[in-house]
Design a protein around this motif. Structure first.
Motif, PDB file in Angstrom:
ATOM      1  N   SER A 170       0.823  -1.199   0.000  1.00 23.57           N
ATOM      2  CA  SER A 170       0.000   0.000   0.000  1.00 23.57           C
ATOM      3  C   SER A 170       0.867   1.263   0.000  1.00 23.57           C
ATOM      4  O   SER A 170       0.579   2.233  -0.693  1.00 23.57           O
ATOM      5  CB  SER A 170      -0.927  -0.025   1.215  1.00 23.57           C
ATOM      6  N   LEU A 171       1.962   1.223   0.757  1.00 22.96           N
ATOM      7  CA  LEU A 171       2.883   2.363   0.774  1.00 22.96           C
ATOM      8  C   LEU A 171       3.504   2.585  -0.600  1.00 22.96           C
ATOM      9  O   LEU A 171       3.825   3.705  -0.972  1.00 22.96           O
ATOM     10  CB  LEU A 171       4.023   2.106   1.768  1.00 22.96           C
ATOM     11  N   GLU A 172       3.669   1.493  -1.336  1.00 25.70           N
ATOM     12  CA  GLU A 172       4.237   1.614  -2.676  1.00 25.70           C
ATOM     13  C   GLU A 172       3.211   2.125  -3.672  1.00 25.70           C
ATOM     14  O   GLU A 172       3.520   2.289  -4.855  1.00 25.70           O
ATOM     15  CB  GLU A 172       4.787   0.258  -3.141  1.00 25.70           C
ATOM     16  N   GLY A 173       1.977   2.309  -3.219  1.00 27.62           N
ATOM     17  CA  GLY A 173       0.953   2.863  -4.094  1.00 27.62           C
ATOM     18  C   GLY A 173       0.145   1.813  -4.827  1.00 27.62           C
ATOM     19  O   GLY A 173      -0.448   2.084  -5.856  1.00 27.62           O
ATOM     20  N   LYS A 174       0.127   0.588  -4.278  1.00 27.40           N
ATOM     21  CA  LYS A 174      -0.639  -0.474  -4.940  1.00 27.40           C
ATOM     22  C   LYS A 174      -1.794  -0.912  -4.050  1.00 27.40           C
ATOM     23  O   LYS A 174      -1.978  -0.404  -2.955  1.00 27.40           O
ATOM     24  CB  LYS A 174       0.279  -1.674  -5.200  1.00 27.40           C
TER      25      LYS A 174
END
Lengths: 436, 177
Positions: free
Chosen positions: A181-185
């Motif tokens: 989620s932190l990676e934007g997924k």
């Protein structure tokens, strides 16, 4: 319960302006990091290992050991702070962040120094508006005072810290879901290995620690591992926050050693002060929903890391108790629990996606007065065929779904059967026609 | 009260082109940052009030991602909405603690008062009703969240006054406009 317990993590709760840097410093704050910077990271990790600080996020994994999984040779290390507190009905991280944000920030600095982290990301759940503003303000103050950034307090240690706000998904509390989620997924948990310590955020060595775990660090550094291990029973050392909610007289968040029992937390005068209207306890979910349920006859359980297993539960979990009283329809509880997991399964693993969905459907029928005896068996069988324990899933979410549902059905089976016996004839067929 | 403007409209409402221009500024700032998608989407939703397809396409182009990846992330998280929402989003907690303390009755009362079902928006575009998972206000259950305000110990007979506060805010805003 003889309770001469002095609050440690919650010592600043109720203190005026405790979220202000000056107040926190005046009360002994940011001394832990000063002492930690005199030690080497290895000495610091050893001290935390000696304290046997077990992770407060749910799994109880020793924090010092987690840190030592990081590869020796590494250029970049990320520290992720799990503030996605999503387990219903848990609010201990919320209390810690709202009332004493600098304690968390100091814990982050100590963990960052021990792991030689370069960047710390605080992953905070999106629904936390108030805690976000409080923590952001505290972080700005800490930056201004030189606690974050380059060459912290004149040492060679530099670390940046950012707050990331989540967008609403239970599974992002799982550490690899959080990293994705932190990676934007999508917050889809990763297959392990590789573990985050080796290849985590942006494929770099990463440590994920819970808010409450980090809040213990300044106290361990200042007072020593021996002080920490003197609190609580063997294997479950240190102070712990317990949340109590449901129809009790004084719901709230309380700090104690893990010697305390469920009964003390519900009835103790320093804790929830008994049930509203002196109703009997029908059941309690003692560790957040996912650990499973206790009946009103099992309240002697000690709230430490190891006792819950003896009662058929998954573990201590988040140590958040939700109590329900004798007036509660057990079918409603099942419906509420199954609904939650059906909504929050991330959908990657078949057993979890389908299992939680079907269990919710079955619970809907049961609550509409159209249950069948075999439904209870199907529920139990489904819970045995999902999760990491039988090796069928990527993350622990389905185990967390299996335990409350299975323990509910098994421990309250007689009550479910009574409802089924009392149902009007032909109801099952009618409801099945409508629902399918 | 006459409300004729489209959803999410405030009095000095910007046009779609203006909003897209502001989104472009955000994209320029975040383009080089890893993990930018979710913060960018949060800001886009802040600008538009929801995430229209035109915004998602712009985000996909701006961050060099496929539209399906962006749409997949949007549909995964409960805070993102691809349909217009009312000015105020009412979120009722049905976590276990709220549930055993009457969260269901609170939800039913709100449905009745607003004359909408979960996931719907009132005809005047003032309120959208959603059900949410536990947000950690269990000690003060049952709780509801309106926009970013948490309301504790909500009883069915108090709902009208809680909602009324948000109704009157609009009246005040319209009068001052």
């Amino acid at each position: 319960m003889s309770s001469d317990f002095e609050p440690i993590l919650m010592r600043n709760v109720g203190v005026a302006k405790a979220a202000d840097l000056q107040v926190y410093e005046a009360r002994g704050g940011y001394q832990g990091i000063r002492k930690a910077l005199q030690m080497s990271p290895e000495e610091l990790i050893d001290e935390v290992k000696k304290a046997n600080l077990r992770g407060r996020g749910g799994a109880g994994f020793p924090a010092g050991m987690k840190w030592s999984f990081l590869p020796k040779e590494r250029k970049v290390t990320y520290l992720c702070v799990n503030a996605d507190e999503s387990e219903p009905p848990t609010f201990n991280n919320r209390v810690l962040m709202e009332s004493d944000p600098h304690q968390l920030l100091e814990g982050i600095m100590i963990a960052g120094y021990a792991t030689r982290a370069t960047v710390a990301y605080i992953y905070m759940r999106g629904e936390f508006t108030e805690p976000f503003h409080i923590l952001q303000r505290a972080l700005n103050q800490a930056y201004a005072a030189g606690y974050f950034g380059k060459k912290i307090l004149g040492s060679d240690f530099s670390m940046e810290c950012y707050i990331h706000r989540g967008a609403g998904a239970y599974v992002c509390g799982e550490e690899t879901g959080l990293i994705e989620s932190l990676e934007g997924k999508r917050g889809w948990p990763r297959i392990k290995p590789p573990f985050p310590a080796v290849a985590g955020l942006f494929a770099k060595p990463t440590v994920v620690n819970n808010v409450e775990t980090l809040c213990c660090l300044p106290h361990i550094v200042l007072r020593g591992a021996a002080w920490f291990t003197a609190i609580g029973p063997q294997g479950s050392f240190g102070p712990k926050l317990f949340c109590v909610s449901g129809p009790v007289n004084r719901p709230g968040c309380f700090e104690e050693s893990m010697n305390i029992t469920v009964k003390d937390l519900i009835y103790g005068s320093k804790f929830a002060q008994g049930m509203i209207g002196n109703k009997a306890v029908k059941g309690v979910f003692p560790g957040g929903l996912s650990m499973g349920v206790l009946t009103g006859d099992e309240l002697e359980m000690r709230m430490d890391f190891d006792s819950p297993r003896k009662f058929g539960l998954l573990g201590l979990g988040t140590a958040a108790l939700v109590v329900f009283n004798e007036d509660t329809d057990i079918r409603d509880v099942l419906l509420n629990v199954t609904r939650f997991y059906a909504m929050e399964s991330c959908g990657q693993c078949t057993q979890c996606r389908e299992g939680t969905g079907w269990m919710y459907k079955i619970a809907q029928r049961i609550s509409l007065g159209a249950g069948r005896r075999e439904d209870l068996d199907i529920l139990v069988e489904t819970t045995r065929n999902m999760g990491m324990m039988p090796g069928l899933s990527i993350c622990g979410l389905p185990d967390g779904a299996a335990f409350p549902i299975r323990t509910l059905v098994e421990k309250f089976r007689a009550e479910f059967e009574q409802h089924i016996v009392r149902q009007e004839p032909g109801k099952v067929e009618r409801v099945l026609r409508v629902l399918n | 009260m006459e409300v004729t403007k489209p959803a999410g409209c405030t009095c000095e409402e910007a046009t779609e082109e203006e909003l897209l221009a502001r989104l472009d500024e955000v994209l320029t700032e975040y383009r080089a940052k890893p993990g930018a998608l979710i913060p960018v989407l949060q800001m886009a939703q802040g600008l538009f009030g929801y995430l229209p397809e035109v915004a998602l396409k712009r985000v996909a182009l701006g961050l060099n991602k496929s539209f399906s990846e962006v749409a997949g992330v949007v549909s995964f998280y409960s805070f993102f909405s691809t349909i217009p929402r009312g000015q105020h989003v009412v979120r009722v907690c049905l976590g276990t603690a709220c549930y055993v303390r009457g969260g269901k009755r609170v939800l039913d009362t709100i449905k009745q008062k607003l004359k909408i079902d979960v996931g719907e928006t009132t005809a005047d575009h003032l309120f959208t009703l959603e059900v949410t998972r536990c947000f950690g206000a269990c000690g003060l259950a049952p709780a509801i969240m309106i926009d970013s305000d948490v309301h504790h110990r909500v009883k069915p007979n108090r709902i009208e006054s809680v909602l009324g506060k948000y109704r009157s805010e609009v009246v005040v805003a319209e009068r001052s406009a």
